[in-house]
Motif scaffolding. Structure first.
Motif, PDB file in Angstrom:
ATOM      1  N   GLY A  56       0.814  -1.210   0.000  1.00 22.57           N
ATOM      2  CA  GLY A  56       0.000   0.000   0.000  1.00 22.57           C
ATOM      3  C   GLY A  56       0.852   1.267   0.000  1.00 22.57           C
ATOM      4  O   GLY A  56       2.079   1.217   0.014  1.00 22.57           O
ATOM      5  N   CYS A  57       0.174   2.376  -0.046  1.00 30.06           N
ATOM      6  CA  CYS A  57       0.834   3.675  -0.009  1.00 30.06           C
ATOM      7  C   CYS A  57      -0.184   4.665   0.529  1.00 30.06           C
ATOM      8  O   CYS A  57      -1.371   4.355   0.589  1.00 30.06           O
ATOM      9  N   PRO A  58       0.229   5.851   0.945  1.00 32.47           N
ATOM     10  CA  PRO A  58      -0.752   6.843   1.390  1.00 32.47           C
ATOM     11  C   PRO A  58      -1.769   7.128   0.287  1.00 32.47           C
ATOM     12  O   PRO A  58      -1.436   7.092  -0.898  1.00 32.47           O
ATOM     13  N   PHE A  59      -3.008   7.401   0.679  1.00 36.84           N
ATOM     14  CA  PHE A  59      -4.070   7.643  -0.293  1.00 36.84           C
ATOM     15  C   PHE A  59      -3.702   8.787  -1.233  1.00 36.84           C
ATOM     16  O   PHE A  59      -4.051   8.763  -2.395  1.00 36.84           O
ATOM     17  N   SER A  60      -2.962   9.755  -0.736  1.00 34.25           N
ATOM     18  CA  SER A  60      -2.565  10.883  -1.587  1.00 34.25           C
ATOM     19  C   SER A  60      -1.626  10.436  -2.711  1.00 34.25           C
ATOM     20  O   SER A  60      -1.490  11.133  -3.711  1.00 34.25           O
ATOM     21  N   ARG A  91      -0.155   3.541  -7.970  1.00 39.56           N
ATOM     22  CA  ARG A  91      -0.601   2.153  -8.144  1.00 39.56           C
ATOM     23  C   ARG A  91      -2.119   2.121  -8.356  1.00 39.56           C
ATOM     24  O   ARG A  91      -2.831   1.475  -7.596  1.00 39.56           O
ATOM     25  N   PRO A  92      -2.615   2.795  -9.350  1.00 40.88           N
ATOM     26  CA  PRO A  92      -4.069   2.952  -9.461  1.00 40.88           C
ATOM     27  C   PRO A  92      -4.847   1.657  -9.665  1.00 40.88           C
ATOM     28  O   PRO A  92      -5.890   1.466  -9.038  1.00 40.88           O
ATOM     29  N   MET A  93      -4.392   0.764 -10.520  1.00 41.00           N
ATOM     30  CA  MET A  93      -5.159  -0.464 -10.779  1.00 41.00           C
ATOM     31  C   MET A  93      -5.147  -1.375  -9.556  1.00 41.00           C
ATOM     32  O   MET A  93      -6.184  -1.913  -9.160  1.00 41.00           O
ATOM     33  N   LEU A  94      -3.987  -1.530  -8.949  1.00 39.25           N
ATOM     34  CA  LEU A  94      -3.895  -2.340  -7.739  1.00 39.25           C
ATOM     35  C   LEU A  94      -4.785  -1.755  -6.651  1.00 39.25           C
ATOM     36  O   LEU A  94      -5.525  -2.474  -5.971  1.00 39.25           O
ATOM     37  N   ALA A  95      -4.747  -0.443  -6.494  1.00 39.43           N
ATOM     38  CA  ALA A  95      -5.544   0.206  -5.452  1.00 39.43           C
ATOM     39  C   ALA A  95      -7.036   0.004  -5.683  1.00 39.43           C
ATOM     40  O   ALA A  95      -7.773  -0.337  -4.758  1.00 39.43           O
ATOM     41  N   LEU A  96      -7.512   0.205  -6.904  1.00 38.70           N
ATOM     42  CA  LEU A  96      -8.936   0.030  -7.189  1.00 38.70           C
ATOM     43  C   LEU A  96      -9.387  -1.400  -6.948  1.00 38.70           C
ATOM     44  O   LEU A  96     -10.438  -1.647  -6.350  1.00 38.70           O
ATOM     45  N   ARG A  97      -8.601  -2.357  -7.414  1.00 33.54           N
ATOM     46  CA  ARG A  97      -8.945  -3.771  -7.220  1.00 33.54           C
ATOM     47  C   ARG A  97      -8.944  -4.121  -5.738  1.00 33.54           C
ATOM     48  O   ARG A  97      -9.840  -4.794  -5.244  1.00 33.54           O
ATOM     49  N   TRP A  98      -7.933  -3.659  -5.019  1.00 33.42           N
ATOM     50  CA  TRP A  98      -7.836  -3.992  -3.595  1.00 33.42           C
ATOM     51  C   TRP A  98      -8.964  -3.330  -2.797  1.00 33.42           C
ATOM     52  O   TRP A  98      -9.537  -3.946  -1.910  1.00 33.42           O
TER      53      TRP A  98
END
Length: 120
Positions: free
Chosen positions: A36-40, A45-52
């Motif tokens: 992960g990374c801070p939301f800002s 990592r947009p695709m990983l973030a959306l899927r997760w």
């Protein structure tokens, strides 16, 4: 406190679709993951973030029981639900009603002095 809502449409390999809304609970879970990374910084990592985030909502709500790797293997897409106009959905970041923020200036001073008496 900031209110975060991310609307997502999730399409699975078997054709099942889900419309979900990730919120601050899911974002907080994302931020503490090893990957992960801070939301800002979510754009890194947009695709990983959306899927997760989609997986987080679905497991939190008890709609699926898959582990993250199982979900990732069968999720075709997680993204903005949109409304067919090509504009996509939206991420909403707002302020709760309990947090009114900084009040607007009133034009009155907060000093109780009467001017001349304090200048002697």
């Amino acid at each position: 406190m900031a209110r975060i809502q991310v609307e997502l449409r999730v399409e699975m390999e078997d054709g099942t679709t889900y419309d979900v809304v990730a919120d601050q609970r899911d974002v907080a879970r994302w931020e503490i993951q090893d990957f992960g990374c801070p939301f800002s910084d979510i754009d890194s990592r947009p695709m990983l973030a959306l899927r997760w985030l989609a997986w987080s909502v679905l497991t939190r709500r008890g709609e699926i029981t898959m582990t993250w790797p199982e979900f990732d293997a069968v999720c075709l897409e997680a993204g903005d639900p949109g409304d067919g106009d090509g504009q996509g959905g939206e991420v909403t970041i707002g302020v709760d009603a309990e947090d009114p923020g900084t009040p607007a200036p009133s034009g009155r001073t907060s000093s109780r002095s009467r001017g001349a008496q304090g200048s002697r």
